[in-house]
Design a protein around this motif. Structure first.
Motif, PDB file in Angstrom:
ATOM      1  N   PRO A  78       0.809  -1.230   0.000  1.00  0.00           N
ATOM      2  CA  PRO A  78       0.000   0.000   0.000  1.00  0.00           C
ATOM      3  C   PRO A  78       0.839   1.275   0.000  1.00  0.00           C
ATOM      4  O   PRO A  78       0.398   2.317  -0.464  1.00  0.00           O
ATOM      5  N   VAL A  79       2.066   1.191   0.525  1.00  0.00           N
ATOM      6  CA  VAL A  79       3.005   2.321   0.527  1.00  0.00           C
ATOM      7  C   VAL A  79       4.350   1.769   0.076  1.00  0.00           C
ATOM      8  O   VAL A  79       4.835   0.790   0.636  1.00  0.00           O
ATOM      9  N   THR A  80       4.943   2.383  -0.933  1.00  0.00           N
ATOM     10  CA  THR A  80       6.247   1.903  -1.397  1.00  0.00           C
ATOM     11  C   THR A  80       7.325   2.250  -0.365  1.00  0.00           C
ATOM     12  O   THR A  80       7.126   3.118   0.499  1.00  0.00           O
ATOM     13  N   PHE A  81       8.450   1.583  -0.480  1.00  0.00           N
ATOM     14  CA  PHE A  81       9.562   1.898   0.420  1.00  0.00           C
ATOM     15  C   PHE A  81       9.972   3.353   0.253  1.00  0.00           C
ATOM     16  O   PHE A  81      10.200   4.065   1.237  1.00  0.00           O
ATOM     17  N   ARG A  82      10.098   3.808  -0.987  1.00  0.00           N
ATOM     18  CA  ARG A  82      10.536   5.192  -1.234  1.00  0.00           C
ATOM     19  C   ARG A  82       9.556   6.197  -0.638  1.00  0.00           C
ATOM     20  O   ARG A  82       9.968   7.247  -0.141  1.00  0.00           O
ATOM     21  N   GLN A  83       8.262   5.920  -0.727  1.00  0.00           N
ATOM     22  CA  GLN A  83       7.282   6.814  -0.108  1.00  0.00           C
ATOM     23  C   GLN A  83       7.509   6.862   1.404  1.00  0.00           C
ATOM     24  O   GLN A  83       7.526   7.941   2.006  1.00  0.00           O
ATOM     25  N   TRP A  84       7.679   5.699   2.018  1.00  0.00           N
ATOM     26  CA  TRP A  84       7.929   5.625   3.461  1.00  0.00           C
ATOM     27  C   TRP A  84       9.220   6.364   3.813  1.00  0.00           C
ATOM     28  O   TRP A  84       9.265   7.148   4.751  1.00  0.00           O
ATOM     29  N   PHE A  85      10.279   6.094   3.073  1.00  0.00           N
ATOM     30  CA  PHE A  85      11.583   6.680   3.367  1.00  0.00           C
ATOM     31  C   PHE A  85      11.547   8.203   3.244  1.00  0.00           C
ATOM     32  O   PHE A  85      12.155   8.908   4.041  1.00  0.00           O
ATOM     33  N   GLY A  86      10.834   8.705   2.252  1.00  0.00           N
ATOM     34  CA  GLY A  86      10.754  10.144   2.028  1.00  0.00           C
ATOM     35  C   GLY A  86      10.025  10.893   3.124  1.00  0.00           C
ATOM     36  O   GLY A  86      10.181  12.107   3.268  1.00  0.00           O
ATOM     37  N   ARG A  87       9.229  10.205   3.919  1.00  0.00           N
ATOM     38  CA  ARG A  87       8.445  10.836   4.980  1.00  0.00           C
ATOM     39  C   ARG A  87       9.177  10.882   6.319  1.00  0.00           C
ATOM     40  O   ARG A  87       8.675  11.443   7.276  1.00  0.00           O
ATOM     41  N   ARG A  88      10.314  10.250   6.402  1.00  0.00           N
ATOM     42  CA  ARG A  88      10.997  10.147   7.700  1.00  0.00           C
ATOM     43  C   ARG A  88      12.133  11.148   7.798  1.00  0.00           C
ATOM     44  O   ARG A  88      12.717  11.516   6.793  1.00  0.00           O
ATOM     45  N   PRO A  89      12.457  11.547   9.007  1.00  0.00           N
ATOM     46  CA  PRO A  89      13.563  12.504   9.167  1.00  0.00           C
ATOM     47  C   PRO A  89      14.912  11.830   8.915  1.00  0.00           C
ATOM     48  O   PRO A  89      15.088  10.643   9.189  1.00  0.00           O
ATOM     49  N   ALA A  90      15.834  12.606   8.389  1.00  0.00           N
ATOM     50  CA  ALA A  90      17.192  12.098   8.163  1.00  0.00           C
ATOM     51  C   ALA A  90      17.875  11.913   9.513  1.00  0.00           C
ATOM     52  O   ALA A  90      17.633  12.661  10.457  1.00  0.00           O
ATOM     53  N   ARG A  91      18.724  10.914   9.588  1.00  0.00           N
ATOM     54  CA  ARG A  91      19.462  10.629  10.812  1.00  0.00           C
ATOM     55  C   ARG A  91      20.937  10.875  10.572  1.00  0.00           C
ATOM     56  O   ARG A  91      21.432  10.742   9.452  1.00  0.00           O
ATOM     57  N   GLY A  92      21.663  11.183  11.614  1.00  0.00           N
ATOM     58  CA  GLY A  92      23.094  11.413  11.510  1.00  0.00           C
ATOM     59  C   GLY A  92      23.874  10.109  11.511  1.00  0.00           C
ATOM     60  O   GLY A  92      23.333   9.041  11.769  1.00  0.00           O
ATOM     61  N   GLY A  93      25.153  10.218  11.201  1.00  0.00           N
ATOM     62  CA  GLY A  93      26.031   9.061  11.209  1.00  0.00           C
ATOM     63  C   GLY A  93      26.846   8.988   9.936  1.00  0.00           C
ATOM     64  O   GLY A  93      26.771   9.866   9.071  1.00  0.00           O
ATOM     65  N   SER A  94      27.624   7.957   9.815  1.00  0.00           N
ATOM     66  CA  SER A  94      28.409   7.737   8.598  1.00  0.00           C
ATOM     67  C   SER A  94      27.466   7.384   7.465  1.00  0.00           C
ATOM     68  O   SER A  94      26.564   6.559   7.637  1.00  0.00           O
ATOM     69  N   PRO A  95      27.664   7.960   6.274  1.00  0.00           N
ATOM     70  CA  PRO A  95      26.731   7.685   5.183  1.00  0.00           C
ATOM     71  C   PRO A  95      26.863   6.270   4.627  1.00  0.00           C
ATOM     72  O   PRO A  95      27.949   5.707   4.560  1.00  0.00           O
ATOM     73  N   VAL A 149      11.058  -5.088   4.176  1.00  0.00           N
ATOM     74  CA  VAL A 149      12.447  -5.548   4.156  1.00  0.00           C
ATOM     75  C   VAL A 149      13.387  -4.332   4.171  1.00  0.00           C
ATOM     76  O   VAL A 149      14.356  -4.291   4.932  1.00  0.00           O
ATOM     77  N   GLY A 150      13.095  -3.345   3.350  1.00  0.00           N
ATOM     78  CA  GLY A 150      13.899  -2.131   3.332  1.00  0.00           C
ATOM     79  C   GLY A 150      13.801  -1.355   4.630  1.00  0.00           C
ATOM     80  O   GLY A 150      14.799  -0.810   5.122  1.00  0.00           O
ATOM     81  N   GLN A 151      12.609  -1.310   5.205  1.00  0.00           N
ATOM     82  CA  GLN A 151      12.429  -0.613   6.468  1.00  0.00           C
ATOM     83  C   GLN A 151      13.257  -1.269   7.574  1.00  0.00           C
ATOM     84  O   GLN A 151      13.889  -0.580   8.384  1.00  0.00           O
ATOM     85  N   ALA A 152      13.266  -2.592   7.595  1.00  0.00           N
ATOM     86  CA  ALA A 152      14.075  -3.312   8.592  1.00  0.00           C
ATOM     87  C   ALA A 152      15.561  -3.031   8.373  1.00  0.00           C
ATOM     88  O   ALA A 152      16.305  -2.840   9.339  1.00  0.00           O
ATOM     89  N   ALA A 153      15.988  -2.982   7.111  1.00  0.00           N
ATOM     90  CA  ALA A 153      17.398  -2.686   6.823  1.00  0.00           C
ATOM     91  C   ALA A 153      17.764  -1.294   7.320  1.00  0.00           C
ATOM     92  O   ALA A 153      18.852  -1.094   7.876  1.00  0.00           O
ATOM     93  N   VAL A 154      16.877  -0.337   7.135  1.00  0.00           N
ATOM     94  CA  VAL A 154      17.136   1.028   7.612  1.00  0.00           C
ATOM     95  C   VAL A 154      17.303   1.022   9.131  1.00  0.00           C
ATOM     96  O   VAL A 154      18.234   1.628   9.666  1.00  0.00           O
ATOM     97  N   ARG A 155      16.423   0.313   9.826  1.00  0.00           N
ATOM     98  CA  ARG A 155      16.525   0.266  11.294  1.00  0.00           C
ATOM     99  C   ARG A 155      17.856  -0.356  11.732  1.00  0.00           C
ATOM    100  O   ARG A 155      18.511   0.149  12.646  1.00  0.00           O
ATOM    101  N   VAL A 156      18.267  -1.426  11.084  1.00  0.00           N
ATOM    102  CA  VAL A 156      19.524  -2.087  11.442  1.00  0.00           C
ATOM    103  C   VAL A 156      20.712  -1.170  11.157  1.00  0.00           C
ATOM    104  O   VAL A 156      21.612  -1.015  11.989  1.00  0.00           O
ATOM    105  N   LEU A 157      20.724  -0.558   9.972  1.00  0.00           N
ATOM    106  CA  LEU A 157      21.846   0.313   9.606  1.00  0.00           C
ATOM    107  C   LEU A 157      21.923   1.533  10.524  1.00  0.00           C
ATOM    108  O   LEU A 157      23.019   1.930  10.946  1.00  0.00           O
ATOM    109  N   GLU A 158      20.780   2.114  10.842  1.00  0.00           N
ATOM    110  CA  GLU A 158      20.792   3.269  11.747  1.00  0.00           C
ATOM    111  C   GLU A 158      21.222   2.864  13.152  1.00  0.00           C
ATOM    112  O   GLU A 158      21.959   3.605  13.806  1.00  0.00           O
ATOM    113  N   ALA A 159      20.801   1.714  13.601  1.00  0.00           N
ATOM    114  CA  ALA A 159      21.227   1.238  14.925  1.00  0.00           C
ATOM    115  C   ALA A 159      22.737   0.996  14.962  1.00  0.00           C
ATOM    116  O   ALA A 159      23.358   1.116  16.025  1.00  0.00           O
TER     117      ALA A 159
END
Length: 186
Positions: free
Chosen positions: A69-86, A102-112
C-alpha cells in the motif's frame, strides 16, 4: 551469466508476451505506484488474474504478488534524516513495490549501527528482469541510468548495501559484461 542466446534469438523480432510482462516489471511497478489500490483491485478478479498470469508466463497455481500500500521510497521520504556515517541503500524494484518492510528493517539495522541511510534520488534497477528475458539492450540502458544515479556514492566511496541477492549479483558480475567500457561498472 548474460542471456546471449535469447538476446540473439529475439533481437529485432517480437517476443513472447511474458518477456514484456515480466521483463518490464520495473516499469509496470512504477506505473502502478500511482494507484496501488487500483492495481491490486484490478488483478484480484480470477479472470483478470488468470489473464495476467497467462500473459506473464506465471504458473496458474501461483498467486500474483500484491503491491504494497506504501512503497519503500514513499515511506523513506516521509521520515527525518538521521546522523552518522553515510551508507547508500540499494532499493530494488521488489523491495520498493512489493516488500517495503524488508527495506524498512534494513534502515533500522543500519541506523542502529550508526549509519546515516541514503537512497538514490531516482529509482534504480539492476536490469535483471531484462537480462533474464534476453532484452540486453534495455538492460544496458537501465544499467547506465543506474550508474549515473550511483555515481555520487561511488565517487565519495560511500558503501552501498543491497538487499536482493539477485540484484547485487548483477551489480557484482553481469554489469561488467554488459558495460565493459564503463569504469564505474567495476
Amino acid at each position: 551469466p548474460v542471456n546471449l542466446p535469447m538476446y540473439r534469438r529475439y533481437r529485432g523480432r517480437p517476443r513472447p508476451p511474458a518477456h514484456y510482462a515480466l521483463g518490464w516489471l520495473p516499469r509496470w511497478a512504477a506505473l502502478a505506484a500511482g494507484a496501488l489500490a487500483l492495481a491490486n483491485a484490478a488483478l484480484r478478479p480470477a479472470v483478470l488474474a488468470g489473464l495476467a498470469k497467462r500473459l506473464g508466463g506465471i504458473d496458474a497455481r501461483r498467486p500474483l504478488p500484491r503491491f504494497a500500500p506504501v512503497t519503500f521510497r514513499q515511506w523513506f521520504g516521509r521520515r527525518p534524516a538521521r546522523g552518522g556515517s553515510p551508507v547508500l541503500l540499494w532499493v530494488d524494484t521488489f523491495t520498493d513495490h512489493f516488500t517495503p518492510e524488508v527495506g524498512q528493517a534494513a534502515v533500522r539495522v543500519l541506523e542502529a549501527a550508526g549509519y546515516s541511510v541514503q537512497v538514490t534520488g531516482r529509482p534504480v534497477c539492476c536490469g535483471l528482469t531484462w537480462i533474464s528475458t534476453g532484452q540486453l539492450d534495455a538492460a544496458r540502458r537501465q544499467l547506465r541510468r543506474t550508474l549515473r544515479a550511483l555515481d555520487p556514492a561511488l565517487r565519495a566511496g560511500t558503501p552501498i548495501v543491497g538487499l536482493e541477492p539477485s540484484c547485487t549479483a548483477v551489480l557484482r558480475g553481469d554489469i561488467t559484461e554488459l558495460l565493459p567500457d564503463d569504469p564505474r561498472a567495476a
